[in-house]
Design a protein around this motif. Structure first.
Motif, PDB file in Angstrom:
ATOM      1  N   PHE A  10      -4.644   3.611  -2.229  1.00 24.49           N
ATOM      2  CA  PHE A  10      -3.201   3.619  -2.013  1.00 24.49           C
ATOM      3  C   PHE A  10      -2.466   3.254  -3.301  1.00 24.49           C
ATOM      4  O   PHE A  10      -1.453   3.856  -3.631  1.00 24.49           O
ATOM      5  CB  PHE A  10      -2.816   2.653  -0.888  1.00 24.49           C
ATOM      6  N   SER A  11      -2.970   2.246  -4.022  1.00 27.00           N
ATOM      7  CA  SER A  11      -2.332   1.863  -5.279  1.00 27.00           C
ATOM      8  C   SER A  11      -2.483   2.948  -6.331  1.00 27.00           C
ATOM      9  O   SER A  11      -1.601   3.136  -7.167  1.00 27.00           O
ATOM     10  CB  SER A  11      -2.916   0.552  -5.815  1.00 27.00           C
ATOM     11  N   VAL A  14      -0.725   6.754  -4.013  1.00 26.29           N
ATOM     12  CA  VAL A  14       0.588   6.759  -3.375  1.00 26.29           C
ATOM     13  C   VAL A  14       1.667   6.267  -4.337  1.00 26.29           C
ATOM     14  O   VAL A  14       2.586   6.997  -4.687  1.00 26.29           O
ATOM     15  CB  VAL A  14       0.585   5.917  -2.082  1.00 26.29           C
ATOM     16  N   PHE A  15       1.567   5.022  -4.794  1.00 25.92           N
ATOM     17  CA  PHE A  15       2.514   4.435  -5.737  1.00 25.92           C
ATOM     18  C   PHE A  15       1.912   3.124  -6.219  1.00 25.92           C
ATOM     19  O   PHE A  15       1.245   2.433  -5.438  1.00 25.92           O
ATOM     20  CB  PHE A  15       3.865   4.179  -5.042  1.00 25.92           C
ATOM     21  N   ALA A  18       1.216  -0.028  -3.851  1.00 22.22           N
ATOM     22  CA  ALA A  18       1.196   0.310  -2.425  1.00 22.22           C
ATOM     23  C   ALA A  18      -0.009  -0.304  -1.716  1.00 22.22           C
ATOM     24  O   ALA A  18       0.062  -0.633  -0.533  1.00 22.22           O
ATOM     25  CB  ALA A  18       1.195   1.822  -2.234  1.00 22.22           C
ATOM     26  N   ARG A  26       2.485  -8.569   0.651  1.00 23.47           N
ATOM     27  CA  ARG A  26       3.735  -7.817   0.545  1.00 23.47           C
ATOM     28  C   ARG A  26       4.592  -8.223  -0.648  1.00 23.47           C
ATOM     29  O   ARG A  26       5.272  -7.390  -1.231  1.00 23.47           O
ATOM     30  CB  ARG A  26       4.509  -7.938   1.845  1.00 23.47           C
ATOM     31  N   GLY A  29       3.193  -6.616  -3.670  1.00 22.55           N
ATOM     32  CA  GLY A  29       3.485  -5.190  -3.577  1.00 22.55           C
ATOM     33  C   GLY A  29       4.932  -4.892  -3.924  1.00 22.55           C
ATOM     34  O   GLY A  29       5.225  -3.930  -4.636  1.00 22.55           O
ATOM     35  N   PHE A  33       6.101  -2.707  -7.060  1.00 21.86           N
ATOM     36  CA  PHE A  33       6.959  -1.568  -6.755  1.00 21.86           C
ATOM     37  C   PHE A  33       8.261  -1.640  -7.544  1.00 21.86           C
ATOM     38  O   PHE A  33       8.697  -0.655  -8.134  1.00 21.86           O
ATOM     39  CB  PHE A  33       7.235  -1.538  -5.243  1.00 21.86           C
TER      40      PHE A  33
END
Length: 123
Positions: A10-11, A14-15, A18, A26, A29, A33
């Motif tokens: 995901f990291s 996706v971005f 993530a 969170r 993250g 982000f």
């Protein structure tokens, strides 16, 4: 799919950052982000500014519609940022991306170990 692999993917795909949401970190993250989004936003504004200048030169016939000339103009056209700053921001994005991938994988492995140990101790 194991949580460590899923978080790292995901990291990576996706971005940047993530994967932290997969491993329930969170705040990390959101920080990754925000840093990535801010740096990319500044770089995109810079690219847009330079593209506008070069496009106007092409429209007014100052430079020909030739890829080599346009490529030179990208380097030569002054922007809001110095080339060193743009490079620095690019490295920040890359560093946040790589650190996020490795850190998410590391956190995921730790969570898998904790889960496997608790499953072995519970009857």
């Amino acid at each position: 799919m194991k949580i460590a692999t899923k978080a790292a993917l995901f990291s990576a795909i996706v971005f940047p950052g993530a994967g932290y949401f997969i491993v329930e970190k969170r705040v990390r993250g959101a920080v990754a982000f925000a840093i990535t989004l801010a740096a990319l936003s500044v770089l995109m504004v810079e690219a847009y500014h330079k593209a506008q200048i070069i496009a106007e030169k092409i429209v007014y016939g100052v430079i020909p519609l030739d890829i080599q000339v346009i490529r030179e103009q990208i380097v030569l056209t002054p922007g809001h940022l110095s080339p060193e700053t743009a490079t620095y921001l690019s490295f920040i994005v890359g560093a946040v991306w790589l650190v996020g991938i490795v850190d998410c994988y590391r956190i995921g492995l730790a969570q898998q170990r904790i889960t496997s140990v608790s499953n072995k101790t519970c009857p």
